[in-house]
Motif scaffolding. Structure first.
Motif, PDB file in Angstrom:
ATOM      1  N   PRO A  54       0.687  -1.324  -0.524  1.00  0.00           N
ATOM      2  CA  PRO A  54       0.058  -0.194   0.103  1.00  0.00           C
ATOM      3  C   PRO A  54       0.593   1.639   0.101  1.00  0.00           C
ATOM      4  O   PRO A  54       2.026   1.457   0.898  1.00  0.00           O
ATOM      5  CB  PRO A  54      -0.975  -0.697   1.244  1.00  0.00           C
ATOM      6  N   THR A  55       0.768   2.093  -0.910  1.00  0.00           N
ATOM      7  CA  THR A  55       0.883   3.144  -1.248  1.00  0.00           C
ATOM      8  C   THR A  55       1.219   4.935  -0.056  1.00  0.00           C
ATOM      9  O   THR A  55      -0.338   4.462   0.797  1.00  0.00           O
ATOM     10  CB  THR A  55       1.071   4.051  -1.905  1.00  0.00           C
ATOM     11  N   GLU A  56       2.345   4.984   0.474  1.00  0.00           N
ATOM     12  CA  GLU A  56       1.801   6.296   1.494  1.00  0.00           C
ATOM     13  C   GLU A  56       1.360   7.315   1.171  1.00  0.00           C
ATOM     14  O   GLU A  56       2.416   7.680  -0.079  1.00  0.00           O
ATOM     15  CB  GLU A  56       3.523   6.432   2.834  1.00  0.00           C
ATOM     16  N   ILE A  57       0.278   8.415   1.695  1.00  0.00           N
ATOM     17  CA  ILE A  57       0.814   9.456   1.271  1.00  0.00           C
ATOM     18  C   ILE A  57       0.074  10.221   2.355  1.00  0.00           C
ATOM     19  O   ILE A  57      -0.958  10.118   2.974  1.00  0.00           O
ATOM     20  CB  ILE A  57      -1.188   9.295   0.678  1.00  0.00           C
ATOM     21  N   PRO A  58       1.229  11.089   2.640  1.00  0.00           N
ATOM     22  CA  PRO A  58       1.750  11.721   3.596  1.00  0.00           C
ATOM     23  C   PRO A  58       0.866  12.935   3.701  1.00  0.00           C
ATOM     24  O   PRO A  58      -0.043  13.764   2.195  1.00  0.00           O
ATOM     25  CB  PRO A  58       2.827  12.629   3.470  1.00  0.00           C
ATOM     26  N   GLY A  59      -0.173  13.381   4.722  1.00  0.00           N
ATOM     27  CA  GLY A  59      -1.240  14.826   4.590  1.00  0.00           C
ATOM     28  C   GLY A  59      -2.273  14.283   4.604  1.00  0.00           C
ATOM     29  O   GLY A  59      -3.029  15.397   4.540  1.00  0.00           O
ATOM     30  N   VAL A  60      -2.812  13.100   4.629  1.00  0.00           N
ATOM     31  CA  VAL A  60      -3.858  12.817   3.964  1.00  0.00           C
ATOM     32  C   VAL A  60      -4.902  11.439   4.901  1.00  0.00           C
ATOM     33  O   VAL A  60      -3.481  10.848   5.310  1.00  0.00           O
ATOM     34  CB  VAL A  60      -4.344  11.592   2.636  1.00  0.00           C
ATOM     35  N   SER A  61      -5.490  12.298   6.200  1.00  0.00           N
ATOM     36  CA  SER A  61      -5.649  11.377   7.074  1.00  0.00           C
ATOM     37  C   SER A  61      -6.247  10.186   6.746  1.00  0.00           C
ATOM     38  O   SER A  61      -7.452  10.252   5.692  1.00  0.00           O
ATOM     39  CB  SER A  61      -6.034  11.668   8.046  1.00  0.00           C
ATOM     40  N   VAL A  62      -6.548   8.079   7.539  1.00  0.00           N
ATOM     41  CA  VAL A  62      -7.341   7.399   7.362  1.00  0.00           C
ATOM     42  C   VAL A  62      -8.326   7.911   6.673  1.00  0.00           C
ATOM     43  O   VAL A  62      -9.190   7.622   5.343  1.00  0.00           O
ATOM     44  CB  VAL A  62      -7.030   6.364   7.815  1.00  0.00           C
ATOM     45  N   THR A  63      -9.166   9.031   7.572  1.00  0.00           N
ATOM     46  CA  THR A  63     -10.189   9.313   8.074  1.00  0.00           C
ATOM     47  C   THR A  63     -10.905   9.568   6.608  1.00  0.00           C
ATOM     48  O   THR A  63     -11.587   9.621   5.766  1.00  0.00           O
ATOM     49  CB  THR A  63     -10.956   9.637   8.985  1.00  0.00           C
ATOM     50  N   GLU A  67      -9.531  10.597 -11.071  1.00  0.00           N
ATOM     51  CA  GLU A  67      -8.361  10.942 -11.400  1.00  0.00           C
ATOM     52  C   GLU A  67      -7.863  12.330 -10.845  1.00  0.00           C
ATOM     53  O   GLU A  67      -7.006  13.179 -10.083  1.00  0.00           O
ATOM     54  CB  GLU A  67      -7.881  11.334 -12.917  1.00  0.00           C
ATOM     55  N   LYS A  68      -8.517  13.415 -11.864  1.00  0.00           N
ATOM     56  CA  LYS A  68      -9.046  14.662 -11.292  1.00  0.00           C
ATOM     57  C   LYS A  68      -8.436  15.351  -9.509  1.00  0.00           C
ATOM     58  O   LYS A  68      -7.897  15.760  -8.973  1.00  0.00           O
ATOM     59  CB  LYS A  68      -9.969  15.732 -11.730  1.00  0.00           C
ATOM     60  N   GLU A  69      -9.720  14.116  -8.956  1.00  0.00           N
ATOM     61  CA  GLU A  69      -9.970  14.797  -7.266  1.00  0.00           C
ATOM     62  C   GLU A  69      -8.092  14.041  -6.568  1.00  0.00           C
ATOM     63  O   GLU A  69      -8.128  14.316  -5.990  1.00  0.00           O
ATOM     64  CB  GLU A  69     -10.826  13.902  -6.973  1.00  0.00           C
ATOM     65  N   ALA A  70      -8.356  12.882  -7.247  1.00  0.00           N
ATOM     66  CA  ALA A  70      -6.858  12.564  -6.114  1.00  0.00           C
ATOM     67  C   ALA A  70      -5.700  13.149  -6.522  1.00  0.00           C
ATOM     68  O   ALA A  70      -4.837  13.231  -5.627  1.00  0.00           O
ATOM     69  CB  ALA A  70      -6.889  10.729  -7.287  1.00  0.00           C
ATOM     70  N   LYS A  71      -5.445  13.629  -7.902  1.00  0.00           N
ATOM     71  CA  LYS A  71      -4.909  14.649  -8.174  1.00  0.00           C
ATOM     72  C   LYS A  71      -4.404  15.370  -6.440  1.00  0.00           C
ATOM     73  O   LYS A  71      -2.804  16.131  -6.376  1.00  0.00           O
ATOM     74  CB  LYS A  71      -4.540  15.120  -9.959  1.00  0.00           C
ATOM     75  N   ALA A  72      -5.749  16.480  -6.997  1.00  0.00           N
ATOM     76  CA  ALA A  72      -5.687  17.531  -6.152  1.00  0.00           C
ATOM     77  C   ALA A  72      -5.659  17.678  -4.504  1.00  0.00           C
ATOM     78  O   ALA A  72      -4.984  17.694  -3.804  1.00  0.00           O
ATOM     79  CB  ALA A  72      -6.919  18.192  -5.971  1.00  0.00           C
ATOM     80  N   LEU A  73      -5.935  15.779  -4.210  1.00  0.00           N
ATOM     81  CA  LEU A  73      -5.694  15.273  -3.219  1.00  0.00           C
ATOM     82  C   LEU A  73      -4.547  15.290  -2.446  1.00  0.00           C
ATOM     83  O   LEU A  73      -3.385  15.773  -1.815  1.00  0.00           O
ATOM     84  CB  LEU A  73      -6.543  13.923  -2.833  1.00  0.00           C
ATOM     85  N   LEU A  74      -3.415  14.510  -3.794  1.00  0.00           N
ATOM     86  CA  LEU A  74      -1.926  14.707  -3.604  1.00  0.00           C
ATOM     87  C   LEU A  74      -1.192  15.910  -3.478  1.00  0.00           C
ATOM     88  O   LEU A  74      -0.071  16.042  -2.333  1.00  0.00           O
ATOM     89  CB  LEU A  74      -1.367  13.764  -4.497  1.00  0.00           C
ATOM     90  N   MET A  75      -1.842  17.227  -4.315  1.00  0.00           N
ATOM     91  CA  MET A  75      -1.625  18.251  -4.219  1.00  0.00           C
ATOM     92  C   MET A  75      -1.282  19.343  -2.534  1.00  0.00           C
ATOM     93  O   MET A  75      -1.039  19.881  -2.083  1.00  0.00           O
ATOM     94  CB  MET A  75      -2.050  19.080  -4.889  1.00  0.00           C
ATOM     95  N   TYR A  76      -3.477  18.696  -1.516  1.00  0.00           N
ATOM     96  CA  TYR A  76      -3.211  19.265  -1.047  1.00  0.00           C
ATOM     97  C   TYR A  76      -2.936  18.745  -0.207  1.00  0.00           C
ATOM     98  O   TYR A  76      -1.646  19.451   1.405  1.00  0.00           O
ATOM     99  CB  TYR A  76      -4.331  18.601  -0.721  1.00  0.00           C
ATOM    100  N   ALA A  77      -2.617  16.516   0.155  1.00  0.00           N
ATOM    101  CA  ALA A  77      -1.917  16.738   0.806  1.00  0.00           C
ATOM    102  C   ALA A  77       0.402  17.265   0.565  1.00  0.00           C
ATOM    103  O   ALA A  77       0.782  17.178   1.629  1.00  0.00           O
ATOM    104  CB  ALA A  77      -1.283  15.080   0.582  1.00  0.00           C
ATOM    105  N   PHE A  78       0.880  17.166  -0.429  1.00  0.00           N
ATOM    106  CA  PHE A  78       2.109  18.306  -0.222  1.00  0.00           C
ATOM    107  C   PHE A  78       2.314  19.865   0.676  1.00  0.00           C
ATOM    108  O   PHE A  78       3.059  19.763   0.698  1.00  0.00           O
ATOM    109  CB  PHE A  78       1.766  18.183  -1.544  1.00  0.00           C
ATOM    110  N   SER A  79       0.777  20.034   0.037  1.00  0.00           N
ATOM    111  CA  SER A  79       1.128  21.692   0.412  1.00  0.00           C
ATOM    112  C   SER A  79       0.474  21.817   2.040  1.00  0.00           C
ATOM    113  O   SER A  79       0.280  23.276   2.395  1.00  0.00           O
ATOM    114  CB  SER A  79       0.144  22.624  -0.248  1.00  0.00           C
TER     115      SER A  79
END
Lengths: 250, 437
Positions: A87-96, B393-405
């Motif tokens: 499973p990929t790590e996604i920092p900054g996004v909580s599980v919930t 895809e678009k939401e996933a991208k956004a979520l990754l970018m949110y997470a990044f910032s």
């Protein structure tokens, strides 16, 4: 539910799947076993729609409709779930938050409104208790710094939350100690019903002691070379894969 | 006439009208001489190697807008943090708008630079602080020469300002092209605490160039929390130079959110004049099209036992270009300094680019200094993972970018600002995410 017809797939022009045929009905548990490099994980990824793989021949039907051309999220919306080996790590996004987004996006695709917050919380509580997941764990960043066992338990938690029709467990047993294995297996058994199906991809018999398969398939060099009942898994555990290799080469 | 000549000529008319008998008058005269000598920076200057001002200096800017403009609050409400009570210092085309502002003299002075420069009661503060930490480069000198309007904030000892202060500059487009020179002075005395939000907003497609200078003085144990929201339209350019002088045990944080504008240059300079000082610089940049954002930071560690933290994230799409030039200077006396710097970037557009350059000059031998910069693409395996769980895809991208910032957002102390920034990011990325980070 799932019908795979003469499926060929390659990555960067290297053929990995060389004519897979497989039919899975609702209520069934199928185990796919085989030595390293036989194409088991590729099959799982191709069903889930990973774009690195090119389907060169054949078709995948899900509930009688071809899903070959669908994006991964569209397959998920139809009810396909892949539990990742890594499973990929996604920092900054909580599980919930991840779970909320996944569930509401799936509902949106099915023309349903967002799940009410209290319902979501109740579901999160139930499913996390079922998998003996600590509440604190749910506010942590997804998979970041999780142990191998935590990652796998979290995969099954997501499976329980999303309630798919077809669950593919790609080496869910690897990296699990015996307690975690039991928790994960009992989680899967609780989710299992006559309306859904499970594909278990594994090297070993041990997970199959807890989740009893109806069918066992052996993959070798990109093909399913042998199918049988649950006793086939025991035979493989006992004798290894060499005799399969010999049978195929004979 | 070239812009430089035009400005110098305009100054002559201007200087006879303002503060003739005040010491500021001499400061202005000195400053215009500096500008005359140094002019605008060019790419031959090391600090401007990756940012060319040519395209924005070519317009025939009005230096003094002729008429005062009126804007109705409801038309611009969205640019304010309006869901909480705040002090507001609002300018329209460089002129103070009393009907949009809410200032105070009740125990603290939250008012106008023009009053502070002209009224005798402010003279001690002006004499002690005005133009004392600002640099003498061409652009800052130009601003100093024309300093007239902006925010004047003085928080005396042991005061915590209950409400955040918003400083907002609007431009209306009444002029075909407008150049603004806002000047802010913020003096925070011992043990005092202030939160400030600054924003420049053009309401027109006409070109606007803002050359803003802010001086901040944080006395012993003062806490300064500053937010710069840069989400202007793509005809407006901003050169922001902020200078912060910190005394012992003070804590100053500047968050810079750069989403809009044609060209944005942030010169952010911290000077640590005391021990056990904490300086934090955070930035999130998300731009596309042909936008350009340049962060040029300096943290000067002068005394021992101080810390600095820099964390800048950038996401660049289309033809957007970014620059990060972060300098950490540690004097020989500044032992036990902890200085951290990170600059992480994601390039989404094939034609987007970022130039990142950490510069560490360390003369002390017992310090902990680190820096790291990364440039990458969105993580494909993370994308597949999220999409396989039903996130498009678009939401996933956004979520990754949110997470990044998220690192940058997580330290924002005013929830309404965090919410605002989250909304801006969502809008920028064209998605509706069902939660806030």
């Amino acid at each position: 539910m799932l019908k795979i017809i003469d499926l060929h797939a390659s990555v960067e022009d290297k053929a990995i799947l060389k004519g897979i045929n497989l039919e899975i009905n609702a209520g069934e548990v199928h185990a796919i076993m085989g030595p390293n490099g036989s194409g088991k994980s590729t099959l799982a990824s191709v069903i889930a729609g990973k774009e690195d793989y090119e389907v060169t021949q054949g078709d995948i039907l899900f509930e009688d409709e071809s899903i070959n051309e669908l994006a991964p999220e569209e397959r998920a919306h139809k009810g396909v779930f892949l539990s990742f080996q890594y499973p990929t790590e996604i920092p900054g996004v909580s599980v919930t938050n991840f779970m909320k987004t996944a569930i509401n996006e799936t509902r949106k695709a099915r023309k349903l409104g967002d799940m009410p917050a209290n319902e979501m919380l109740k579901m999160i509580r139930e499913k996390s208790e079922m998998l003996e997941i600590d509440r604190k764990f749910l506010s942590r960043s997804l998979n970041e710094g999780f142990s191998g066992g935590e990652k796998k338990r979290n995969e099954i938690f997501q499976l329980a939350m999303l309630e798919p029709k077809l669950a593919i467990l790609d080496e869910t047993d690897s990296g699990l100690d015996i307690d975690a294995l039991r928790i994960v297996a009992s989680g899967v058994n609780k989710i299992k019903s006559k309306d859904n199906a499970v594909i278990i991809i594994t090297h070993y018999q041990r997970l199959l002691d807890y989740i009893i398969p109806d069918f066992v398939h052996v993959m070798f060099e990109g093909r399913i070379v042998k199918s049988g009942g649950k006793e086939l898994a025991l035979e493989l555990e006992e004798k290894g894969y060499d005799w399969i290799r010999e049978e195929v080469n004979a | 006439m070239e812009l430089k000549e035009k400005l110098i000529a305009s100054f002559m008319a201007f200087e006879n009208l303002v503060d003739i008998d005040s010491p500021v008058h001499d400061v202005r005269s000195e400053a215009i001489k500096e500008f005359e000598t140094k002019g605008f920076p060019s790419r031959r200057d090391e600090a401007w190697k990756y940012t060319s001002l040519n395209s924005i200096l070519k317009h025939d800017y009005s230096v003094f807008p002729k008429s005062e403009s009126h804007i109705d609050y409801n038309d611009i409400k969205k640019y304010f943090i309006h869901d909480i009570d705040t002090y507001k210092i609002v300018f329209i085309d460089g002129k103070y708008s009393s009907h949009l502002s809410e200032t105070t003299h009740d125990g603290v002075d939250i008012c106008l630079m023009s009053s502070a420069l002209s009224k005798p009661k402010y003279r001690p503060i002006i004499e002690n602080y005005f133009n004392k930490v600002a640099a003498k480069d061409g652009l800052t000198s130009l601003n100093t020469a024309f300093s007239q309007e902006g925010a004047y904030i003085h928080i005396p000892k042991n005061k915590s300002v209950a409400k955040p202060i918003q400083i907002i500059h609007f431009s209306t487009g009444n002029e075909a092209a407008l150049m603004l020179q806002p000047r802010n002075l913020i003096v925070v005395d011992e043990n005092s605490h202030v939160q400030i939000v600054e924003r420049h907003q053009s309401l027109t497609e006409n070109p606007v160039l803002t050359n803003s200078v802010t001086e901040i003085f944080a006395d012993k144990r003062a806490i300064v929390d500053y937010y710069k929201i840069q989400n202007d339209n793509e005809n407006a350019s901003l050169i922001d130079s902020t200078f912060i002088n910190q005394k012992q045990e003070s804590c100053a944080t500047v968050h810079t959110f750069s989403f809009g504008g044609k060209l944005t240059r942030n010169n952010l300079n911290f000077y640590q004049n005391g021990e056990r000082i904490d300086s934090t610089l955070k930035g999130a940049t998300i731009i596309g099209n042909r936008q350009h954002v340049d962060h040029n930071t300096l943290v000067h560690h002068i005394e021992p036992n101080c810390e600095s933290h820099q964390d800048y994230k950038g996401i660049f799409d289309d033809h957007a270009t970014g620059v990060f030039n972060g300098k950490v200077l540690v004097n020989r006396e500044a032992q036990k300094t902890n200085a951290f710097q990170a600059n992480n970037n994601i390039l989404i557009g094939d034609k987007a680019s970022i130039n990142t350059k950490p510069q560490l000059e360390i003369f002390a031998d017992d310090v902990k200094c680190s820096h790291g910069c990364t440039i990458g693409q969105l993580d494909e395996s993370a994308m597949f993972y999220m999409r396989s769980r039903g996130i498009p895809e678009k939401e996933a991208k956004a979520l990754l970018m949110y997470a990044f910032s998220n690192n940058v957002l997580s330290s924002v102390k005013i929830p309404e600002i965090k919410q605002r920034i989250t909304n801006i990011i969502a809008k920028k990325l064209g998605v509706n995410i069902g939660f806030d980070l």
